[in-house]
Each structure stands twice: as structure tokens, then as C-alpha cells.
Design a protein around this motif. Structure first.
Motif, mmCIF file in Angstrom:
data_model
loop_
_atom_site.group_PDB
_atom_site.id
_atom_site.type_symbol
_atom_site.label_atom_id
_atom_site.label_comp_id
_atom_site.label_asym_id
_atom_site.label_seq_id
_atom_site.Cartn_x
_atom_site.Cartn_y
_atom_site.Cartn_z
ATOM 1 N N HIS A 45 0.500 -1.630 -4.601
ATOM 2 C CA HIS A 45 -0.146 -1.518 -3.306
ATOM 3 C C HIS A 45 0.391 -2.630 -2.411
ATOM 4 O O HIS A 45 1.355 -3.318 -2.760
ATOM 5 C CB HIS A 45 -1.671 -1.599 -3.456
ATOM 6 N N GLY A 60 -9.112 0.789 7.546
ATOM 7 C CA GLY A 60 -8.647 -0.572 7.261
ATOM 8 C C GLY A 60 -8.899 -1.543 8.397
ATOM 9 O O GLY A 60 -8.392 -2.669 8.384
ATOM 10 N N SER A 67 -6.959 5.053 13.293
ATOM 11 C CA SER A 67 -6.027 4.381 12.389
ATOM 12 C C SER A 67 -5.031 3.535 13.179
ATOM 13 O O SER A 67 -4.306 4.049 14.037
ATOM 14 C CB SER A 67 -5.269 5.425 11.563
ATOM 15 N N LEU A 108 -2.432 2.381 11.862
ATOM 16 C CA LEU A 108 -1.108 2.844 11.426
ATOM 17 C C LEU A 108 -0.632 3.969 12.344
ATOM 18 O O LEU A 108 0.506 3.971 12.825
ATOM 19 C CB LEU A 108 -1.162 3.314 9.967
ATOM 20 N N CYS A 141 -7.131 -5.590 3.923
ATOM 21 C CA CYS A 141 -6.916 -4.169 3.756
ATOM 22 C C CYS A 141 -5.882 -3.999 2.646
ATOM 23 O O CYS A 141 -4.868 -4.703 2.640
ATOM 24 C CB CYS A 141 -6.420 -3.652 5.104
ATOM 25 N N LEU A 158 -3.292 -1.521 1.259
ATOM 26 C CA LEU A 158 -2.588 -0.293 1.633
ATOM 27 C C LEU A 158 -1.928 0.336 0.409
ATOM 28 O O LEU A 158 -1.510 -0.368 -0.520
ATOM 29 C CB LEU A 158 -1.525 -0.611 2.688
ATOM 30 N N LEU A 161 4.967 2.956 6.352
ATOM 31 C CA LEU A 161 3.503 3.019 6.485
ATOM 32 C C LEU A 161 3.100 3.266 7.931
ATOM 33 O O LEU A 161 2.153 3.997 8.209
ATOM 34 C CB LEU A 161 2.875 1.706 5.986
ATOM 35 N N GLY A 171 1.777 6.691 7.652
ATOM 36 C CA GLY A 171 0.466 6.292 7.139
ATOM 37 C C GLY A 171 -0.684 6.638 8.062
ATOM 38 O O GLY A 171 -0.516 6.775 9.271
ATOM 39 N N VAL A 178 -5.126 3.835 3.116
ATOM 40 C CA VAL A 178 -5.985 2.655 2.932
ATOM 41 C C VAL A 178 -6.726 2.825 1.614
ATOM 42 O O VAL A 178 -7.626 3.656 1.487
ATOM 43 C CB VAL A 178 -6.960 2.494 4.118
#
Ligand code: GUN
Ligand code: ZN
Length: 453
Positions: free
Chosen positions: A70, A132, A335, A337, A389, A391, A416, A420, A425
């Protein structure tokens, strides 16, 4: 409030920003360890570094949670979001002013009902954590109970949140209007109740110049002086029709930003949403005042507002601090991301490439600096509040496949931020507690104070 006195330790690959990649080469601004420890005591990070260097110094009885494969990063910071607009996200077909009239104001009217406010706040906090995001600067509605509901829910998670009651005394439906005096009185009562209580921070929130009289903007300026460390949020130069309207409403002011400056609203801890159509003089004013801009790319694209000139804003000759905002419900995702995905494309459309280190800077340390909260949040480092967070770069089969072709941490981060979203998350930690675990089968959320329902 934040849990046991015992140390909590996270282990796994970890990355944090250490400098500003808009001012120095990106490579030197990221600290990455492929096997790191994050040591947490009483909600604060006490050590961060390679496992090999720190493992022997771990306090006895430390509980280690291992996230191999991760990526542990600081919790994301959302610099601009409207929690009462969850119910109109993705509303079809309009630009800003018509969108406000058609969708947003009716949605915000429903917050006259305190029960509705509590239900939406409950969902919103969980959606943030699922994305996250551990800190957000949040618009509530004109109703005090919308602020109460939000801060109550945030306190359950012990989350560092900034929020305020919207001030509007004209050009909105009667049910959403206050007056300069009432807005002042209600805001002050909320400040006294919430600012600095636990991790809550109060933000004076005039919606935007068209919905406040000069008297109300002046009252907002007066409110900012009532306590140390108060924040200011509003919207600025988002849409051409809005800008023209401000010109008509405030003919004596040199610019849209000058309307706010005249009321004493442009200073440190001031966060202006959008700032798409700013001139060089406005950037200079923000730089000199220490005021920040919230870049909200999904909203700016969705509402057709325009392309924010990020690299012009952060020009090192007179840098303006910039945070990343989702601006839900004008924005289309909570998000960060996904917000970075669109920020990359917006930068590309105006001739720049936003690299992954710059992107993660905006969503973490850059956001913290823009809010004046660096030193508290936004980094993995001793002394920082332990908002994290975790990921998962292999969250979907497609991401797992793509991750197999990433040769560096920068490539993983960039993958990501393009592929992502909340699925990536794995877990979210607030003040050292795991408040969200994607893979927990019963209820993935664990507030520090259980919900009443
Ligand atoms: N300008 C004034 N109010 C709003 C709002 O709620 N959302 C956006 N995107 N812009 C605004
Ligand atoms: Zn907004």
C-alpha cells in the motif's frame, strides 16, 4: 479523545511532501520509504522513517498495523466544499448563476430541517473519510443548525474541520436570507461555541459578493476580528456573468477582489474559491496579503466556468498559495485523486504539466500551507497530527495491471491520481485512530464517539 496512551504504529511504503515542488525541482520535495514506520502517540506522529532505522526504538507494547503493497500518505485536504450540496451533485445543464437558482438554493432550503442537516452531515463525513480526506474547509447553509450538525458529526471522528454558516442578505430566496446584524450575531454565537473546540475551527462565510450587501461584508470583516485564528471563505471570479454582476453591484470598486479587500476580508487564512478569471494585480494582492485560492477543477469543468491558471497563480516571483477543492456539488467528486485527475487536464489545456509530486503537494502540504495549518497537518513528520490515508495502488484489476508497469514512486502516484478514486483508499486515520477501513465487513466506519442513531 483520540484513543489509548499506547503507541500505534503503521508500517508500509510511505510518502510525504517535504518542500514546495512549484518552487524547487519535484524530485527533492518528496520523501519516500518503501518500508516505513509511522509511530503515533496520543494522536500525534512521534516518529517517521525507514523501518530498519526505527524498529529497534519502538516503545514496548506498540501495536503495529502492516500495510505491505500500500502507500501511506498524509490525509487529504479539501480546501473548498459545500456539504449541503450532496443532493444536487451532477445536476444537468446550467452555468453558475442558473445552477444556483435552479438546484442549489432549493437544496439548501431543506437545511431549515435540523434532522435533514444531521442526516446529510452524517453521510458527508463518511464520504470524506472514504475518499481519504481528513480536513475540509466547508460551507454550511445560512441556517445555524447546519453548522451545528456538521461540527457535531466531525467531533465524533475527532476530525480537524473548518466550517461556517453562509451569510446572504440579498439575491437569494427569502428562506435563505439573514441580515447583516443577524448573520453577525448567529456567526458570533457559532464562533463562541465551536472555534477551537476539539479540532473544530470556524470560518466566516459570506457566500459571494452578489448575495451580500456592503453592510454584510463589513460585518464579516468585523467578525474576523472577534477571535484569533478565524478563517474566511468566499467565491471569487468564477464565471464571466457573475463577474459582470459584481461590477454592476459594486461600481466603486477596482475589481471583484477589491470588494472583499475593502471589507477587510483579504488576509492570512482567507480562502477564495475558484479565482479563474483573475488579473496579475489580483494575484499580487493575494500574495502580499497571504490569502489563498482554492483550485476546483471538476467544478470549473462541470459548470463550464473556465480553466484556472494554476502555474500563473503559483509563479515563484509572487507566489499565491493554492489548495485543491472538490467544490461538491458544483464539483463532481469528493475524491482528491479524481480532482487531481482533472487538475492535470486543466493544466495541460493551458500549456503546463502538473506532475504527481506537485499534485500530491496541492492535496496535502500545499493545502495545509494555504490554510495556515502547516505544522499541524499535511505531512508525515514528528509533531504532526496523525491524520493519514492508506492508499491501495492495486485497488481494481485495471489498477493492479497498470501498477505492474510503474517503475518509480512518481509513476505510482501519477497512476493513483489518474485512475484512483475512493476505491483506492484502503484506510483513513484521524488523530491516530483508524476511523475507516474499506475492508472491514460490518461497518467500515469507527467514529471515536459512536453515532446516536
Ligand atoms: N458561487 C456562489 N455560491 C456558489 C456555490 O455554491 N458553488 C459555486 N461553485 N460557486 C458559487
Ligand atoms: Zn463553492
Amino acid at each position: 479523545m483520540s484513543g489509548s496512551l499506547q503507541s500505534r504504529v503503521l508500517r508500509g511504503p510511505a510518502a510525504t511532501l517535504t518542500g514546495n515542488p512549484f518552487e524547487q525541482p519535484s524530485r527533492g520535495c518528496l520523501a519516500y520509504h518503501d518500508d516505513a514506520l509511522v509511530v503515533i502517540e496520543e494522536g500525534i506522529i512521534t516518529a517517521f522513517g525507514p523501518h530498519a532505522e526505527l524498529k529497534d526504538a519502538l516503545p514496548a507494547g506498540s501495536e503495529v498495523t502492516h500495510y505491505p503493497d500500500h502507500l501511506i500518505v498524509p490525509g487529504f485536504i479539501d480546501a473548498h466544499v459545500h456539504y449541503p450540496q450532496m443532493q444536487v451533485i451532477g445536476a444537468y445543464g446550467t452555468q453558475l448563476l442558473e445552477w444556483l437558482e435552479t438546484y442549489t438554493f432549493p437544496a439548501e432550503m431543506s437545511f431549515a430541517d435540523a434532522g435533514h442537516a444531521r442526516r446529510v452531515a452524517h453521510l458527508f463525513l463518511r464520504e470524506l473519510l472514504r475518499a481519504g480526506t481528513t480536513t475540509a474547509m466547508v460551507y454550511c447553509t445560512v441556517h445555524s443548525q447546519s453548522v451545528e450538525a456538521f461540527f457535531h458529526e466531525a467531533a465524533r471522528f475527532d476530525a480537524r474541520m473548518i466550517a461556517g454558516k453562509v451569510l446572504m442578505d440579498r439575491h437569494a430566496p427569502a428562506g435563505l436570507l439573514d441580515t447583516a446584524q443577524r448573520g453577525y450575531d448567529e456567526s458570533l454565537a457559532l464562533i463562541e461555541r465551536w472555534h477551537g473546540r476539539g479540532r473544530a475551527l470556524y470560518c466566516v462565510t459570506p457566500r459571494f459578493a452578489p448575495t451580500s450587501t456592503e453592510a454584510q461584508l463589513d460585518a464579516a470583516g468585523a467578525l474576523l476580528k472577534t477571535r484569533d485564528g478565524l478563517f474566511l471563505q468566499t467565491h471569487l471570479c468564477e464565471n464571466p456573468a457573475e463577474i459582470e454582476w459584481v461590477r454592476e453591484l459594486f461600481p466603486a470598486r477596482a475589481s471583484y477582489l477589491d470588494v472583499y479587500a475593502h471589507a477587510g476580508l483579504v488576509g492570512p487564512r482567507s480562502m477564495f474559491g475558484h479565482g479563474i478569471h483573475l488579473h496579475e494585480g489580483d494575484f499580487c494582492t493575494c500574495h502580499q496579503a497571504g490569502a489563498a485560492l482554492a483550485h476546483c477543477p471538476t467544478s470549473n469543468l462541470f459548470l463550464g466556468s473556465g480553466l484556472f491558471r494554476l502555474f500563473e497563480a503559483v509563479d515563484p516571483r509572487r507566489p499565491v498559495m493554492v489548495g485543491l477543492g472538490t467544490d461538491v456539488g458544483g464539483g463532481t467528486s469528493l475524491s482528491q485523486l479524481q480532482t487531481l485527475n482533472e487538475a492535470y487536464k486543466v493544466a495541460a489545456m493551458v500549456g503546463h504539466k502538473l506532475d504527481a509530486v506537485q499534485g500530491f503537494y496541492l492535496a496535502t502540504l500545499g493545502g495545509a500551507r494555504a490554510l495556515g495549518l502547516d505544522g499541524k497537518i499535511g505531512q508525515l513528520a514528528p509533531g504532526m497530527e496523525a491524520d493519514l490515508c492508506v492508499l491501495d495502488p492495486r485497488a481494481t484489476p485495471f489498477m493492479a495491471f497498470r501498477a505492474g508497469y510503474c517503475a518509480s514512486i512518481e509513476e505510482v502516484l501519477f497512476m493513483l491520481m489518474t485512475l484512483g478514486d475512493d476505491r483506492a483508499v484502503r484506510a483513513t486515520y484521524v488523530a491516530g485512530r483508524c476511523v475507516y477501513d474499506r475492508d472491514r465487513e460490518d461497518d467500515p466506519f469507527r467514529p471515536a464517539i459512536p453515532s446516536e442513531e
